[in-house]
Design a protein around this motif. Structure first.
Motif, PDB file in Angstrom:
ATOM      1  N   VAL A  76      37.078  45.538  47.304  1.00  0.00           N
ATOM      2  CA  VAL A  76      36.942  46.417  46.139  1.00  0.00           C
ATOM      3  C   VAL A  76      38.286  46.581  45.422  1.00  0.00           C
ATOM      4  CG1 VAL A  76      36.394  48.772  45.399  1.00  0.00           C
ATOM      5  CG2 VAL A  76      34.942  47.615  47.051  1.00  0.00           C
ATOM      6  N   GLY A  77      39.363  46.767  46.195  1.00  0.00           N
ATOM      7  CA  GLY A  77      40.686  46.888  45.590  1.00  0.00           C
ATOM      8  C   GLY A  77      41.096  45.642  44.846  1.00  0.00           C
ATOM      9  N   ASN A  93      42.119  43.044  39.780  1.00  0.00           N
ATOM     10  CA  ASN A  93      41.975  41.864  38.934  1.00  0.00           C
ATOM     11  C   ASN A  93      41.612  42.231  37.501  1.00  0.00           C
ATOM     12  OD1 ASN A  93      41.991  39.074  38.534  1.00  0.00           O
ATOM     13  ND2 ASN A  93      39.783  38.946  38.809  1.00  0.00           N
ATOM     14  N   GLN A  94      41.164  43.434  37.268  1.00  0.00           N
ATOM     15  CA  GLN A  94      40.785  43.883  35.929  1.00  0.00           C
ATOM     16  C   GLN A  94      41.993  44.304  35.095  1.00  0.00           C
ATOM     17  OE1 GLN A  94      37.556  43.545  35.046  1.00  0.00           O
ATOM     18  NE2 GLN A  94      37.364  42.725  37.110  1.00  0.00           N
ATOM     19  N   ILE A 137      29.015  44.645  42.554  1.00  0.00           N
ATOM     20  CA  ILE A 137      29.487  44.448  43.929  1.00  0.00           C
ATOM     21  C   ILE A 137      29.850  45.783  44.564  1.00  0.00           C
ATOM     22  CG2 ILE A 137      31.356  43.465  45.310  1.00  0.00           C
ATOM     23  CD1 ILE A 137      31.268  41.047  43.423  1.00  0.00           C
ATOM     24  N   ALA A 138      30.552  46.641  43.813  1.00  0.00           N
ATOM     25  CA  ALA A 138      30.910  47.957  44.350  1.00  0.00           C
ATOM     26  C   ALA A 138      29.654  48.785  44.647  1.00  0.00           C
ATOM     27  CB  ALA A 138      31.821  48.695  43.369  1.00  0.00           C
ATOM     28  N   ALA A 177      48.165  43.837  44.927  1.00  0.00           N
ATOM     29  CA  ALA A 177      48.377  45.260  45.222  1.00  0.00           C
ATOM     30  C   ALA A 177      47.040  45.965  45.472  1.00  0.00           C
ATOM     31  CB  ALA A 177      49.124  45.933  44.081  1.00  0.00           C
ATOM     32  N   GLY A 178      46.004  45.594  44.718  1.00  0.00           N
ATOM     33  CA  GLY A 178      44.684  46.189  44.915  1.00  0.00           C
ATOM     34  C   GLY A 178      44.094  45.823  46.267  1.00  0.00           C
ATOM     35  N   VAL A 179      44.272  44.570  46.690  1.00  0.00           N
ATOM     36  CA  VAL A 179      43.755  44.142  47.990  1.00  0.00           C
ATOM     37  C   VAL A 179      44.451  44.896  49.109  1.00  0.00           C
ATOM     38  CG1 VAL A 179      43.671  42.200  49.608  1.00  0.00           C
ATOM     39  CG2 VAL A 179      42.988  41.860  47.246  1.00  0.00           C
TER      40      VAL A 179
END
Length: 164
Positions: free
Chosen positions: A83-84, A89-90, A13-14, A103-105
Motif C-alpha cells: 500500500v505504501g 508511486n502517485q 487494491i487498497a 520511501a512509501g514501501v
C-alpha cells in the motif's frame, strides 16, 4: 488516460486489502427484522462446563500472549509495504517518484508491522493450580488481577477465579 487508471487501481487494491480485515461475525444493529440476529446458546453441563477447586502454585507472565510470534515480520509488513509503495508511486515524477515509491514501501512496511505486532502482542498469564483431587492444571488467561501464589481458587470453563 494512464493517470486516471493508476489512482483507480491503487484505490481498488487498497479496498481489497482492507476488505480482508473485516470481521466475519459482525451483525449491524437490529433496527428491523431484515437483519439476522445471532442466537446465543449455552452448552449442556456435561459438554464443556467444568468446575473444580484448588490452590495456585505458580503464575508466569507470557510476553506477547500465547501466540508467541511478536517480532516476526508477517502479513502486516507486506500489506503495508504494498500500500505504501502504491501511494508513494502517485507522488512526483522521474527520480522523485522512484524515491517516493521506495520511501512509501519502507514506511508502509514499518507501519504495517507495528500494527500487526500491537494487535497480537497482548500479555497473558499462565497459572498453575493444584486441584483438591491431587491433579495439576495449567490455565492461560489474559488477567491475573487478584490472584497470587497460595490463593484458593475456583477453576471454571478453563478460567481461574478467586474463591472466597
Amino acid at each position: 488516460m494512464k493517470t486516471c487508471r493508476t489512482p483507480a487501481s491503487a484505490i481498488l487494491i487498497a479496498a481489497a486489502i482492507l476488505a480482508g480485515c473485516a470481521s466475519p461475525g459482525y451483525y449491524p444493529p437490529a433496527t428491523s427484522q431484515s437483519y439476522p440476529v445471532p442466537v446465543q446458546s449455552y452448552p449442556a453441563p456435561s459438554q464443556s462446563y467444568y468446575q473444580s477447586y484448588g490452590m495456585i502454585d505458580s503464575i508466569q507472565l507470557l510476553q506477547g500472549g500465547a501466540t508467541g510470534n511478536v517480532g516476526n515480520v508477517g502479513v502486516g509488513a507486506v500489506v503495508g509495504g504494498v500500500v505504501g509503495g502504491l501511494l508513494g508511486n502517485q507522488v512526483g515524477g522521474g527520480r522523485g517518484r522512484k524515491a517516493a515509491t521506495v520511501a512509501g514501501v519502507v514506511g508502509g512496511a514499518m507501519i504495517g508491522n507495528e500494527i500487526e505486532r500491537n494487535s497480537q502482542g497482548r500479555d497473558a498469564y499462565q497459572i498453575g493450580v493444584r486441584l483438591d483431587n491431587g491433579t495439576h492444571q495449567t490455565i492461560t488467561q489474559e488477567s491475573a488481577a487478584d490472584l497470587q501464589i497460595g490463593t484458593r481458587v475456583r477453576v471454571e470453563n478453563n478460567r481461574v477465579y478467586r474463591y472466597y
